[in-house]
Design a protein around this motif. Structure first.
Motif, short mmCIF file in Angstrom:
data_model
loop_
_atom_site.label_atom_id
_atom_site.label_comp_id
_atom_site.label_asym_id
_atom_site.label_seq_id
_atom_site.Cartn_x
_atom_site.Cartn_y
_atom_site.Cartn_z
N VAL A 1 0.87 -1.17 0.00
CA VAL A 1 0.00 0.00 0.00
C VAL A 1 0.91 1.23 0.00
O VAL A 1 1.84 1.31 0.80
CB VAL A 1 -0.93 0.01 1.24
N MET A 2 0.63 2.15 -0.91
CA MET A 2 1.43 3.38 -1.01
C MET A 2 0.51 4.58 -1.00
O MET A 2 -0.65 4.48 -1.42
CB MET A 2 2.23 3.42 -2.31
N SER A 3 1.04 5.69 -0.55
CA SER A 3 0.28 6.93 -0.69
C SER A 3 0.24 7.30 -2.16
O SER A 3 1.13 6.93 -2.93
CB SER A 3 0.91 8.05 0.13
N ARG A 4 -0.77 8.01 -2.54
CA ARG A 4 -0.90 8.41 -3.94
C ARG A 4 0.30 9.23 -4.39
O ARG A 4 0.83 9.03 -5.48
CB ARG A 4 -2.19 9.20 -4.12
N ALA A 5 0.77 10.12 -3.55
CA ALA A 5 1.90 10.98 -3.90
C ALA A 5 3.16 10.15 -4.15
O ALA A 5 3.90 10.41 -5.12
CB ALA A 5 2.15 12.00 -2.80
N ASP A 6 3.44 9.16 -3.31
CA ASP A 6 4.61 8.31 -3.50
C ASP A 6 4.50 7.47 -4.77
O ASP A 6 5.48 7.27 -5.48
CB ASP A 6 4.82 7.39 -2.29
N ALA A 7 3.30 6.96 -5.03
CA ALA A 7 3.10 6.15 -6.23
C ALA A 7 3.29 6.98 -7.50
O ALA A 7 3.92 6.54 -8.46
CB ALA A 7 1.71 5.51 -6.22
N VAL A 8 2.78 8.19 -7.50
CA VAL A 8 2.94 9.08 -8.66
C VAL A 8 4.39 9.48 -8.83
O VAL A 8 4.91 9.54 -9.94
CB VAL A 8 2.02 10.32 -8.54
N ALA A 9 5.09 9.73 -7.73
CA ALA A 9 6.49 10.15 -7.79
C ALA A 9 7.38 9.06 -8.39
O ALA A 9 8.38 9.37 -9.04
CB ALA A 9 7.00 10.54 -6.41
N SER A 10 7.02 7.80 -8.20
CA SER A 10 7.84 6.70 -8.73
C SER A 10 7.28 6.14 -10.04
O SER A 10 7.57 5.02 -10.41
CB SER A 10 7.96 5.59 -7.69
N SER A 11 6.49 6.94 -10.72
CA SER A 11 5.85 6.52 -11.96
C SER A 11 6.37 7.33 -13.14
O SER A 11 6.76 8.48 -12.99
CB SER A 11 4.34 6.73 -11.82
N PRO A 12 6.35 6.73 -14.34
CA PRO A 12 6.68 7.52 -15.53
C PRO A 12 5.67 8.65 -15.73
O PRO A 12 4.52 8.56 -15.28
CB PRO A 12 6.57 6.51 -16.67
N LEU A 13 6.08 9.69 -16.41
CA LEU A 13 5.22 10.85 -16.61
C LEU A 13 4.41 10.78 -17.89
O LEU A 13 3.49 11.56 -18.08
CB LEU A 13 6.07 12.12 -16.63
N LEU A 14 4.73 9.84 -18.78
CA LEU A 14 4.12 9.77 -20.09
C LEU A 14 2.94 8.81 -20.12
O LEU A 14 3.13 7.60 -19.96
CB LEU A 14 5.18 9.32 -21.11
N PRO A 15 1.70 9.32 -20.32
CA PRO A 15 0.57 8.41 -20.46
C PRO A 15 0.48 7.88 -21.89
O PRO A 15 0.61 8.64 -22.84
CB PRO A 15 -0.64 9.29 -20.15
N CYS A 16 0.31 6.56 -22.03
CA CYS A 16 0.20 6.02 -23.39
C CYS A 16 -0.52 4.68 -23.41
O CYS A 16 0.12 3.67 -23.20
CB CYS A 16 1.55 5.93 -24.06
N PRO A 17 -1.76 4.57 -23.65
CA PRO A 17 -2.79 5.60 -23.57
C PRO A 17 -3.29 5.73 -22.14
O PRO A 17 -3.30 4.76 -21.40
CB PRO A 17 -3.89 5.07 -24.48
N GLY A 18 -3.69 6.90 -21.77
CA GLY A 18 -4.17 7.14 -20.43
C GLY A 18 -4.80 8.51 -20.28
O GLY A 18 -4.64 9.37 -21.15
N SER A 19 -5.50 8.70 -19.18
CA SER A 19 -6.14 9.97 -18.87
C SER A 19 -5.72 10.40 -17.48
O SER A 19 -5.54 9.57 -16.60
CB SER A 19 -7.66 9.85 -18.92
N TRP A 20 -5.60 11.68 -17.28
CA TRP A 20 -5.27 12.16 -15.95
C TRP A 20 -5.82 13.57 -15.75
O TRP A 20 -6.03 14.32 -16.69
CB TRP A 20 -3.78 12.12 -15.70
#
Length: 150
Positions: free
Chosen positions: A41-60
């Motif tokens: 279980v991770m906080s949303r901020a930590d999960a986003v920080a360790s994620s790529p920035l490029l959505p393909c395909p995705g929505s945000w």
């Protein structure tokens, strides 16, 4: 919740409904326990920080929505997170995804269920070598490719 995380007898199923299905460009993802490395279980901020920035395909929508595939190649991740503070992160081996990040009603309970099912699958079933599944076996027991370089 429009995103479902189910623990089945053979693995995990992540299901998308409604607009999340269109954003993720998929109805569901089935992952056998052989590919599951672990979960947390991770906080949303930590999960986003360790994620790529490029959505393909995705929505945000910053701080509110992150649904679909993120990154390419070995870092590709499947996301299904709305406005919650925590998410369940499932680490995988192989392709197409190395990590699945999903927001569910009770993240801690989902994490405990995944860990218990993963432990049970390791005790009950023998794991098969990835080399044996993907390639032919040579005399020494190593996987060999059917194509040779010249």
């Amino acid at each position: 919740m429009p995103i479902k995380l189910e623990v089945t007898q053979t693995g995990l199923r992540v299901g998308f409904t409604g607009l999340d299905r269109a954003a993720a460009c998929r109805r569901s993802l089935d992952v056998p326990f052989e590919r599951v490395v672990g979960s947390r279980v991770m906080s949303r901020a930590d999960a986003v920080a360790s994620s790529p920035l490029l959505p393909c395909p995705g929505s945000w929508w910053p701080g509110r929505l992150r649904v679909g595939s993120w990154g390419i190649g070995e870092r590709r991740q499947l996301w299904g997170v709305h406005g919650g503070a925590e998410a369940v992160v499932v680490y995988l081996s192989g392709r197409p995804f190395h990590r699945v990040v999903v927001e569910v009603d009770d993240c801690r309970q989902a994490h405990r269920l995944i860990d218990a099912a993963l432990l049970r699958s390791k005790k009950c079933g023998a794991r098969q070598s990835l080399r044996a599944v993907l390639g032919e076996t040579g005399d020494e027991g190593f996987a060999v490719s059917s194509r040779r370089r010249r």
